[in-house]
Enzyme design. Sequence first.
Site, mmCIF file in Angstrom:
data_model
loop_
_atom_site.group_PDB
_atom_site.id
_atom_site.type_symbol
_atom_site.label_atom_id
_atom_site.label_comp_id
_atom_site.label_asym_id
_atom_site.label_seq_id
_atom_site.Cartn_x
_atom_site.Cartn_y
_atom_site.Cartn_z
ATOM 1 N N SER A 91 3.003 0.210 -1.888
ATOM 2 C CA SER A 91 2.471 1.547 -1.634
ATOM 3 C C SER A 91 2.889 2.504 -2.749
ATOM 4 O O SER A 91 2.626 2.246 -3.914
ATOM 5 C CB SER A 91 2.931 2.016 -0.252
ATOM 6 O OG SER A 91 2.225 3.151 0.180
ATOM 7 N N ASP A 122 -7.748 -0.194 4.336
ATOM 8 C CA ASP A 122 -6.699 0.605 3.717
ATOM 9 C C ASP A 122 -7.347 1.619 2.777
ATOM 10 O O ASP A 122 -8.159 1.243 1.928
ATOM 11 C CB ASP A 122 -5.772 -0.331 2.939
ATOM 12 C CG ASP A 122 -4.567 0.350 2.348
ATOM 13 O OD1 ASP A 122 -4.508 1.591 2.344
ATOM 14 O OD2 ASP A 122 -3.673 -0.369 1.865
ATOM 15 N N HIS A 145 -2.867 -1.075 5.821
ATOM 16 C CA HIS A 145 -1.852 -0.765 4.813
ATOM 17 C C HIS A 145 -0.466 -1.239 5.277
ATOM 18 O O HIS A 145 -0.112 -1.118 6.449
ATOM 19 C CB HIS A 145 -1.839 0.754 4.581
ATOM 20 C CG HIS A 145 -0.987 1.193 3.439
ATOM 21 N ND1 HIS A 145 -1.355 1.019 2.126
ATOM 22 C CD2 HIS A 145 0.228 1.826 3.404
ATOM 23 C CE1 HIS A 145 -0.433 1.523 1.340
ATOM 24 N NE2 HIS A 145 0.539 2.007 2.083
#
Length: 312
Positions: free
Chosen positions: A158, A254, A284
């Site tokens: 991320s 995502d 995600h």
Amino acid sequence: MGNLDAQVRELLTSLSDEPPAQPWDVSIAAYRSAGEKLVALAGEPSSACDVRDFEIHLSGRAVGARSYRPKGAVGGVPGVVYFHGGGFVRGSLESHDRLCRELSVQGGLSVIAVEYRLAPENTFPNAHDDAMNSFHWVADHSDELNIDRNALAVAGDSAGAMLAAATAVGIRGHANSAVVKAQGLLCPVLDATLASASVEQYGTAPILSRPVLEWSIDQYFPNVRDRRSPVASPLMKESLAGAPPAVIFSAEVDPVSDDARRYAATLEASGVASEFCEYAGMPHSFFLLAGVLEEGERAIAGFAEKLSGLLH
């Protein structure tokens, strides 16, 4: 929106009685605390590696770090400097402990997890500086860490993947730099302008929605002009020629799924090898939910194998 995997739907149903707090509705401390509760879904931590906490002393500051080394490993082993996700606002050594243990054990790697400075207390470029400087520190202290200095990677998930990629493509401009041999990215956020089409397509996705993504970017990049900087957003670079090879794993459902795809394509167009894999039906950061999602466990194993293959 894409079709969520059956296990994901089951998980979301089980969590529906306690919906996640929106970050703008609670204090930063409460939002961070809520994120740490997801550790319970990560799976059992491996005991097959030696774990040690220490500090990385940088210019004018120190950042926390945690070393993972496979039990019984002899001599200098390939190393990975790892940056956790959390939208630049939350995440910690604890939140990613199980993931880092598995990367170490399954990949035969020495993993150094870095607890970089978080927003909103620290804005761009502080986390980016911590990432770059921490990589240099690890390279400079590779002997005492028992790491092979010639087999060093950066990795992250991320927001942490943005820090990893920015370090990987930016370190070549520094004199006498250690070489980043590989980069490993999980569900990466690579364009702080949020220009990828998936931001709109999956704007209401679970785990990470467009509003939460936008809020997170606002915390770390309050100056909108910084978001277009190639120093900040690796996808702002016109060419990635000379960058290290990459392993890129993403999730289908995502908002930042296109970031991974765009980055892999840009690397290939720049003559850099990249291995890209998208997990259908996954949201995600699904690999942090490997205790309840089988695909999360498979992704960790595959990621460890591929990244290790670039270093051994």
